[in-house]
Design an enzyme around this catalytic site. Sequence first.
Site, PDB file in Angstrom:
ATOM      1  N   GLN A  78     -48.514  23.918  72.239  1.00 13.35           N
ATOM      2  CA  GLN A  78     -47.074  24.168  72.164  1.00 13.35           C
ATOM      3  C   GLN A  78     -46.415  23.869  73.514  1.00 13.35           C
ATOM      4  OE1 GLN A  78     -45.962  27.932  70.481  1.00 13.35           O
ATOM      5  NE2 GLN A  78     -43.809  27.520  70.717  1.00 13.35           N
ATOM      6  N   PHE A  79     -45.941  22.638  73.665  1.00  8.71           N
ATOM      7  CA  PHE A  79     -45.331  22.230  74.932  1.00  8.71           C
ATOM      8  C   PHE A  79     -44.056  23.006  75.222  1.00  8.71           C
ATOM      9  CE2 PHE A  79     -42.656  19.682  72.265  1.00  8.71           C
ATOM     10  CZ  PHE A  79     -41.498  19.441  72.997  1.00  8.71           C
ATOM     11  N   THR A  80     -43.419  23.576  74.198  1.00 12.77           N
ATOM     12  CA  THR A  80     -42.153  24.289  74.411  1.00 12.77           C
ATOM     13  C   THR A  80     -42.334  25.547  75.257  1.00 12.77           C
ATOM     14  OG1 THR A  80     -42.337  25.475  72.304  1.00 12.77           O
ATOM     15  CG2 THR A  80     -41.104  23.387  72.306  1.00 12.77           C
TER      16      THR A  80
END
Length: 149
Positions: A78-80
């Site tokens: 999850q890059f967010t």
Amino acid sequence: MRAVVQRVKQGSVSVGGDIVGSIKQGLVVFLGVGKGDTDDDALFLAEKIANLRIFADAEDKMNLSVRDIQGAVLAISQFTLFGDCRKGRRPGFSQAAPPEEANELYEKFISFLSQMGLSVQTGIFQADMLVSIENDGPVTMLLDSKKLF
């Protein structure tokens, strides 16, 4: 490297309507890889998560790890987690690692957990995923390999 760790009764991740990973009791881990993260960050978080004592013992105290209860881990990229919302109304992701770098460290993180004897399921890197979680407690921990206390 950042992780959101949730104690769950069960969890699953679907891509395009198909379940690609699922676990019963254990941990769902959302993992974000930042610029400058290394194998050491992946190993640090894997060891921390594998040994994090957030499951109840016979006296209902948080004294057991996912390893102790023979639980599983559902690891989802999850890059967010590196979204910066301090300015404006739209998050910026300039501190997230480039995809190739992030995927390599995500895979190493998974490998480290597996080497520690944990059963690990995953999502699909860079896919649009639907995650279902039955959060137990709820218990949610935030970990950051760069914020050592």
